[in-house]
Scaffold this motif. Structure first.
Motif, mmCIF file in Angstrom:
data_model
loop_
_atom_site.group_PDB
_atom_site.id
_atom_site.type_symbol
_atom_site.label_atom_id
_atom_site.label_comp_id
_atom_site.label_asym_id
_atom_site.label_seq_id
_atom_site.Cartn_x
_atom_site.Cartn_y
_atom_site.Cartn_z
ATOM 1 N N VAL A 206 -30.379 -0.731 -1.077
ATOM 2 C CA VAL A 206 -31.165 -1.553 -2.053
ATOM 3 C C VAL A 206 -32.719 -1.974 -1.557
ATOM 4 C CG1 VAL A 206 -29.063 -3.080 -2.709
ATOM 5 C CG2 VAL A 206 -30.424 -3.788 -0.927
ATOM 6 N N PHE A 207 -32.975 -1.507 -0.357
ATOM 7 C CA PHE A 207 -34.350 -1.733 0.130
ATOM 8 C C PHE A 207 -35.324 -1.041 -0.505
ATOM 9 C CE2 PHE A 207 -31.296 -2.951 3.852
ATOM 10 C CZ PHE A 207 -31.511 -3.963 3.539
ATOM 11 N N GLY A 208 -35.089 0.436 -0.682
ATOM 12 C CA GLY A 208 -36.145 1.351 -1.126
ATOM 13 C C GLY A 208 -37.265 1.561 -0.259
ATOM 14 N N VAL A 209 -36.885 1.201 1.052
ATOM 15 C CA VAL A 209 -37.884 1.530 2.134
ATOM 16 C C VAL A 209 -37.161 2.012 3.468
ATOM 17 C CG1 VAL A 209 -39.904 0.222 1.306
ATOM 18 C CG2 VAL A 209 -38.364 -0.648 2.892
ATOM 19 N N ASN A 210 -37.604 2.526 4.431
ATOM 20 C CA ASN A 210 -37.041 3.084 5.698
ATOM 21 C C ASN A 210 -37.447 1.855 6.578
ATOM 22 O OD1 ASN A 210 -35.572 4.257 7.682
ATOM 23 N ND2 ASN A 210 -37.319 5.006 8.540
ATOM 24 N N LEU A 211 -36.210 0.957 6.968
ATOM 25 C CA LEU A 211 -36.282 0.081 8.008
ATOM 26 C C LEU A 211 -35.718 0.302 9.221
ATOM 27 C CD1 LEU A 211 -34.831 -3.123 5.614
ATOM 28 C CD2 LEU A 211 -37.173 -2.448 6.261
ATOM 29 N N VAL A 212 -36.574 0.436 10.372
ATOM 30 C CA VAL A 212 -36.158 0.861 11.583
ATOM 31 C C VAL A 212 -35.578 -0.168 12.492
ATOM 32 C CG1 VAL A 212 -37.283 1.788 13.682
ATOM 33 C CG2 VAL A 212 -38.126 2.696 11.333
ATOM 34 N N ASP A 213 -36.150 -1.475 12.253
ATOM 35 C CA ASP A 213 -35.832 -2.450 13.247
ATOM 36 C C ASP A 213 -34.642 -3.463 12.501
ATOM 37 O OD1 ASP A 213 -37.459 -1.564 15.457
ATOM 38 O OD2 ASP A 213 -39.110 -2.831 14.345
ATOM 39 N N PRO A 214 -33.931 -4.055 13.130
ATOM 40 C CA PRO A 214 -32.919 -5.068 12.538
ATOM 41 C C PRO A 214 -33.728 -6.237 11.864
ATOM 42 C CG PRO A 214 -32.983 -5.231 14.950
ATOM 43 C CD PRO A 214 -33.737 -4.173 14.719
ATOM 44 N N PRO A 215 -33.199 -6.967 11.267
ATOM 45 C CA PRO A 215 -33.868 -8.105 10.421
ATOM 46 C C PRO A 215 -33.928 -9.354 11.369
ATOM 47 C CG PRO A 215 -31.428 -7.995 9.867
ATOM 48 C CD PRO A 215 -31.512 -6.815 10.517
ATOM 49 N N ARG A 216 -34.735 -10.275 11.133
ATOM 50 C CA ARG A 216 -35.143 -11.399 11.708
ATOM 51 C C ARG A 216 -34.602 -12.663 10.800
ATOM 52 N NH1 ARG A 216 -40.918 -12.642 14.861
ATOM 53 N NH2 ARG A 216 -39.869 -11.442 16.402
ATOM 54 N N ILE A 217 -34.000 -13.632 11.406
ATOM 55 C CA ILE A 217 -33.210 -14.763 10.783
ATOM 56 C C ILE A 217 -34.354 -15.627 10.585
ATOM 57 C CG2 ILE A 217 -31.376 -15.672 10.296
ATOM 58 C CD1 ILE A 217 -31.098 -12.656 10.569
ATOM 59 N N ILE A 218 -34.505 -16.209 9.391
ATOM 60 C CA ILE A 218 -35.492 -17.477 9.329
ATOM 61 C C ILE A 218 -34.745 -18.687 8.810
ATOM 62 C CG2 ILE A 218 -37.693 -18.365 8.192
ATOM 63 C CD1 ILE A 218 -38.094 -15.619 9.781
ATOM 64 N N TRP A 219 -34.811 -19.697 9.646
ATOM 65 C CA TRP A 219 -34.059 -20.887 9.087
ATOM 66 C C TRP A 219 -35.146 -21.802 8.602
ATOM 67 C CZ3 TRP A 219 -28.841 -21.874 9.063
ATOM 68 C CH2 TRP A 219 -27.930 -21.034 9.742
ATOM 69 N N VAL A 220 -34.959 -22.505 7.357
ATOM 70 C CA VAL A 220 -35.971 -23.405 6.779
ATOM 71 C C VAL A 220 -35.151 -24.581 6.726
ATOM 72 C CG1 VAL A 220 -37.455 -23.699 4.966
ATOM 73 C CG2 VAL A 220 -37.009 -21.369 5.593
ATOM 74 N N SER A 221 -35.625 -25.772 7.274
ATOM 75 C CA SER A 221 -34.981 -26.857 6.995
ATOM 76 C C SER A 221 -35.846 -27.915 6.260
ATOM 77 C CB SER A 221 -34.899 -27.747 8.540
ATOM 78 O OG SER A 221 -34.155 -26.852 9.271
ATOM 79 N N ASN A 222 -35.139 -29.014 5.600
ATOM 80 C CA ASN A 222 -35.945 -29.734 4.993
ATOM 81 C C ASN A 222 -36.981 -30.773 5.631
ATOM 82 O OD1 ASN A 222 -35.012 -29.271 2.161
ATOM 83 N ND2 ASN A 222 -33.087 -30.467 2.737
#
Length: 283
Positions: A206-222
């Motif tokens: 689904v990305f349409g681009v070549n992703l070399v590195d794993p994702p980074r997870i972003i936590w957003v708190s209120n």
């Protein structure tokens, strides 16, 4: 006889974003879609689109500490809008159950997530620019035969390096519920780590681009205190296979998305704050 509404490119972009985000409010609509248009003119355009059957609106109570009965308009697709999106992007799914009988807290969660997307889409960082957003449906992935091995971020984003056109970063967002239990957060991080260990993102199309590195997870708190509790609850979870775990608040990410607003899990200096794509200095 009233003239038939002619949809502009911006109208079509709006309908496509409604399809992706399910619910949008006028703050997002003005920030991302009709950003050169006055708010009264935007309301007139939205009213016309609703009269023509492209969108439908509802009033949603404001969820703050002293709402005083105040509310705001929330928009979602109507039947004609769904057919228009189908023509714009090809085959697509739409289920009216996505928009019916939804708790106000869920709708607020979705509109807050849309403003996180808007913050990155409307601005540019020093080194990165917004490339693509994927909603929860498109980000979802079963990465093994075990039905429990599933990642379902609230949304995910690809940023492109401004000096290296083939350089991309992949970020998965968790917009924390204020009363989310610690074990829920811990289990999510454990699944993200297994997902990265299996290099499962390389099997998604689904990305349409070549992703070399794993994702980074972003936590957003209120709130700040909720973020600090989340950091404490998740500090001992093994996340070595990810590209890092970052924590921030909703106000910070919507006001300064590319700034040094993130605390990083396993950072050598726990008080140091990072930009969204900065290398994390570890022990």
């Amino acid at each position: 006889m009233a003239k038939e509404l002619y949809l502009t490119k911006r109208d079509q972009n709006f309908l496509e974003d409604l399809y992706d985000m399910t619910f949008l409010d006028v703050d997002y609509i003005q920030t991302v879609i009709y950003h050169t248009t006055s708010r009264p003119a935007i309301y007139r355009r939205l009213k016309k689109m609703e009269e023509e059957g492209y969108i439908v609106s509802t009033r949603l109570p404001l969820m703050d500490d002293n709402p005083s009965g105040r509310s705001k308009n929330i928009y979602t697709l109507d039947t004609k809008g769904w057919y228009e999106v189908q023509e714009i992007i090809g085959e697509c799914e739409w289920d009216s159950r996505w928009t019916k009988v939804k708790a106000p807290s869920y709708v607020h969660h979705q509109t807050m997530l849309s403003m996180v997307k808007a913050a990155y889409q409307a601005k540019e960082g020093t080194y990165f620019r917004f490339k693509k957003w994927l909603n929860e449906r498109r980000s979802y992935w079963e990465f093994s035969d075990n039905k429990k091995d599933v990642v379902r971020p609230d949304g995910s984003m690809i940023l492109q390096h401004k000096e290296h056109e083939d350089g991309y970063g992949y970020f998965m967002f968790e917009l924390e519920r204020s009363r989310q239990r610690p074990e829920v957060s811990i289990k999510k991080l454990q699944r993200y780590n297994r997902y990265c260990k299996e290099q499962a993102w390389k099997k998604q199309h689904v990305f349409g681009v070549n992703l070399v590195d794993p994702p980074r997870i972003i936590w957003v708190s209120n709130r700040q205190n909720e973020m600090l509790k989340l950091i404490e609850h998740t500090k001992d979870v093994k996340t070595d296979y990810t590209s890092g775990i970052l924590y921030t608040t909703y106000d910070q990410i919507t006001n300064d998305p590319y700034g040094e607003i993130f605390f990083a899990k396993d950072s050598k200096d726990p008080m140091k704050q990072y930009g969204i794509a900065d290398p994390i200095v570890k022990e």
